[in-house]
Design an enzyme around this catalytic site. Structure first.
Site, PDB file in Angstrom:
ATOM      1  N   HIS A  67       0.899  -1.198   0.022  1.00 55.35           N
ATOM      2  CA  HIS A  67       0.044  -0.183   0.220  1.00 55.35           C
ATOM      3  C   HIS A  67       0.741   1.429   0.018  1.00 55.35           C
ATOM      4  O   HIS A  67       0.629   2.288  -0.590  1.00 55.35           O
ATOM      5  CB  HIS A  67      -0.977  -0.233   1.088  1.00 55.35           C
ATOM      6  CG  HIS A  67      -2.142  -0.974   0.985  1.00 55.35           C
ATOM      7  ND1 HIS A  67      -3.403  -0.526   0.763  1.00 55.35           N
ATOM      8  CD2 HIS A  67      -2.162  -2.200   0.770  1.00 55.35           C
ATOM      9  CE1 HIS A  67      -4.240  -1.232   0.364  1.00 55.35           C
ATOM     10  NE2 HIS A  67      -3.637  -2.433   0.436  1.00 55.35           N
ATOM     11  N   ASP A  68       1.983   1.213   0.479  1.00 53.15           N
ATOM     12  CA  ASP A  68       3.007   2.260   0.442  1.00 53.15           C
ATOM     13  C   ASP A  68       3.389   2.566  -0.757  1.00 53.15           C
ATOM     14  O   ASP A  68       3.427   3.547  -1.376  1.00 53.15           O
ATOM     15  CB  ASP A  68       4.208   2.119   1.609  1.00 53.15           C
ATOM     16  CG  ASP A  68       5.165   3.246   1.481  1.00 53.15           C
ATOM     17  OD1 ASP A  68       4.767   4.496   1.460  1.00 53.15           O
ATOM     18  OD2 ASP A  68       6.388   2.996   1.551  1.00 53.15           O
ATOM     19  N   VAL A  71       1.272   4.293  -3.751  1.00 56.12           N
ATOM     20  CA  VAL A  71       0.899   5.799  -3.728  1.00 56.12           C
ATOM     21  C   VAL A  71       2.122   6.298  -3.721  1.00 56.12           C
ATOM     22  O   VAL A  71       2.762   6.503  -2.913  1.00 56.12           O
ATOM     23  CB  VAL A  71      -0.100   5.963  -2.496  1.00 56.12           C
ATOM     24  CG1 VAL A  71      -0.398   7.411  -2.676  1.00 56.12           C
ATOM     25  CG2 VAL A  71      -1.350   5.216  -2.617  1.00 56.12           C
ATOM     26  N   GLY A  73       5.066   5.853  -5.067  1.00 55.40           N
ATOM     27  CA  GLY A  73       6.103   5.031  -4.877  1.00 55.40           C
ATOM     28  C   GLY A  73       6.332   4.758  -3.287  1.00 55.40           C
ATOM     29  O   GLY A  73       5.761   5.384  -2.311  1.00 55.40           O
ATOM     30  N   ASP A  75       7.472   5.440  -0.308  1.00 55.16           N
ATOM     31  CA  ASP A  75       8.326   6.726   0.431  1.00 55.16           C
ATOM     32  C   ASP A  75       7.686   6.713   1.735  1.00 55.16           C
ATOM     33  O   ASP A  75       7.903   7.972   2.292  1.00 55.16           O
ATOM     34  CB  ASP A  75       7.903   7.900  -0.413  1.00 55.16           C
ATOM     35  CG  ASP A  75       6.510   8.195  -0.713  1.00 55.16           C
ATOM     36  OD1 ASP A  75       5.610   7.499  -0.081  1.00 55.16           O
ATOM     37  OD2 ASP A  75       6.135   9.518  -1.093  1.00 55.16           O
ATOM     38  N   SER A  77       4.856   7.367   2.896  1.00 54.39           N
ATOM     39  CA  SER A  77       3.639   8.349   2.913  1.00 54.39           C
ATOM     40  C   SER A  77       2.413   7.674   3.651  1.00 54.39           C
ATOM     41  O   SER A  77       1.741   8.562   4.210  1.00 54.39           O
ATOM     42  CB  SER A  77       3.332   8.746   1.308  1.00 54.39           C
ATOM     43  OG  SER A  77       2.819   7.831   0.461  1.00 54.39           O
ATOM     44  N   THR A 192      -1.154 -15.593  -0.413  1.00 54.81           N
ATOM     45  CA  THR A 192      -0.752 -16.929   0.128  1.00 54.81           C
ATOM     46  C   THR A 192      -0.951 -17.021   1.727  1.00 54.81           C
ATOM     47  O   THR A 192      -0.955 -18.141   2.492  1.00 54.81           O
ATOM     48  CB  THR A 192       0.557 -17.637  -0.473  1.00 54.81           C
ATOM     49  OG1 THR A 192       0.655 -19.165   0.115  1.00 54.81           O
ATOM     50  CG2 THR A 192       1.381 -16.728  -0.023  1.00 54.81           C
ATOM     51  N   ASP A 251       3.437 -20.285  -0.050  1.00 51.93           N
ATOM     52  CA  ASP A 251       3.722 -21.215  -0.920  1.00 51.93           C
ATOM     53  C   ASP A 251       2.737 -20.911  -2.092  1.00 51.93           C
ATOM     54  O   ASP A 251       2.023 -20.151  -2.038  1.00 51.93           O
ATOM     55  CB  ASP A 251       3.333 -22.769  -0.389  1.00 51.93           C
ATOM     56  CG  ASP A 251       1.797 -22.896  -0.022  1.00 51.93           C
ATOM     57  OD1 ASP A 251       0.986 -21.947  -0.083  1.00 51.93           O
ATOM     58  OD2 ASP A 251       1.903 -23.837   0.623  1.00 51.93           O
TER      59      ASP A 251
END
Ligand code: HEM
Ligand SMILES: *[C@@H]1O[C@H](CO)[C@@H](O)[C@H](O)[C@H]1NC(C)=O
Ligand SMILES: *[C@@H]1O[C@H](CO)[C@@H](O)[C@H](O)[C@H]1NC(C)=O
Length: 341
Positions: A67-68, A71, A73, A75, A77, A192, A251
């Site tokens: 999730h970082d 948005v 890249g 960084d 945020s 997984t 796996d």
């Protein structure tokens, strides 16, 4: 233009080329080997302690890095907590966590080497360590990210959504420089391990594509399990494993689940809707690490390919000239991950 002016222009040009070349080169394995030799082991110990306290933290740490990165890249945020416009409150980040674990690692790093290790790199390293602790592959993480200076809910509007079509999922990954193969490896692959809240099951079970019924891709023998766990109008916070067969093991079993109609969330099931992504799923179903456990062994194609895709996700923006990973003089090294300096 005189000879000296020409030399000056050429010198400037050479300088620009060198600086330009440093943008991708800004990330490299062992970036902290001199400036903070204990950096990677401090993160590893913090992740180990968190996973020992609760096995589910491995999945939480893997998810927050994704999730970082999606948005602006990778960084950090998403870690900023500055009131009701913070990016972390975006709808597309629903359920993301692990902030306290990252903040704890950061506090230890600030003691060992103040102002050196970015929160964005802690997120990337913690995701790698979480995968390894779940019997997934080890891989080297290029580091040298800097922490971003912006965090806003409005920047998180194009996260992939659980009920997106395969076309939407592919195009959202493509916008980040990731292929449909990366989509399968990263989203199918990461799922997984970990769990989903019933919150994300509603459309798939009770009103799929506004039909008033369930997703026909769900195996009929599995549908009663899902509806029993997430009854219509029931507790949306109840959680169920994304890979019920091998919940805590990293796996390739999830790909067999997808093929057989045992995918839990819609976006995983969608990976079988399209000829291209389906062939990628089938490739790993035919691989060598179904049922036997881990993606760790070097013979495991899934483990190796997942690791490569993670490294690629960790560098979103680097090669594309778009907003992404910050290096060099961009951004800052935060002292506290939830606040700008
Ligand atoms: C197609 C894009 C993706 C979609 C639509 C998606 C969607 C979701 C949803 C709805 C959940 C359940 C969240 C919750 O209830 O807390 C989830 C969990 C998770 N996702 Fe994804 N995801 C995607 C890609 C990825 C990628 C690329 C990664 C990492 C590389 C990832 C890692 C995880 C993990 C580890 C969990 C389990 C979290 C936990 O147990 O708390 N996902 N995802
Ligand atoms: C898809 O899911 C989101 C929540 O993740 C929801 O807000 C949206 O309305 C859903 N779209 C459809 C078509 O159901
Ligand atoms: C579905 O539910 C049945 C009955 O409770 C159980 O035996 C089976 O293992 C469940 N299947 C999955 C994939 O969770």
């Amino acid at each position: 233009m005189g000879a000296s002016q020409l030399a000056l222009v050429m010198g400037l040009f050479a300088a620009i080329v060198v600086v330009g070349a440093q943008v991708p080169g800004g990330l490299h394995v062992g970036f902290y080997s001199r400036s903070c030799p204990a950096a990677e082991s401090i993160v590893r110990d913090a992740v180990k302690a968190a996973v020992a306290a609760d096995l589910r933290n491995a999945a939480v740490l893997l998810r927050v890095h994704f999730h970082d990165c999606f948005v602006e890249g990778c960084d950090a945020s998403i870690l900023i907590d500055s009131g009701d416009t913070s990016e972390r409150l975006a709808k597309g980040h629903e359920g993301v966590g692990g902030f306290d674990i990252i903040e704890g690692a950061k506090a230890q790093l600030e003691q060992a080497c103040p102002g050196v290790v970015s929160c964005a790199d802690i997120l990337a390293l913690a995701a790698r360590d979480a995968v390894l602790l779940s019997d997934g592959p080890f891989y080297e993480v290029p580091t040298g990210r800097r922490d971003g200076l912006f965090s806003s809910v409005s920047l998180a509007g194009d996260m992939p959504e659980v009920n997106d079509s395969i076309e939407q999922l592919k195009s959202k990954f493509k916008l980040k420089g990731l292929s449909y193969r990366d989509l399968v490896l990263l989203s199918g692959g990461a799922h997984t391990i970990g769990t989903t809240a019933c919150f994300f099951m509603g459309e798939r079970l009770y009103n799929f594509r506004s039909t008033g019924g369930s997703d026909p891709a769900i195996n009929p023998s599995f549908l009663p399990n899902l509806t029993a766990t997430c009854p219509n109008g029931g507790d949306v916070n109840k959680r169920l494993p994304l890979d019920p067969m091998t919940e805590f093991t990293f796996d390739a079993q999830i790909f067999r689940n997808i093929k057989d109609g045992f995918a839990v969330i819609s976006s995983d099931a969608r990976l079988y809707d399209d000829a291209g992504t389906r062939s990628v799923v089938d490739f790993y179903v035919g691989g060598d690490d179904i049922g036997t456990g881990s993606g760790r062994t070097s013979s495991s194609l899934f483990g190796r390919d997942f690791a490569k895709a993670m490294v690629k996700m960790g560098q979103i923006g680097v090669k594309m000239g778009q907003i992404g990973v910050k290096t060099g003089w961009e951004g800052e090294i935060r002292r506290v991950c939830k606040s700008f300096n």
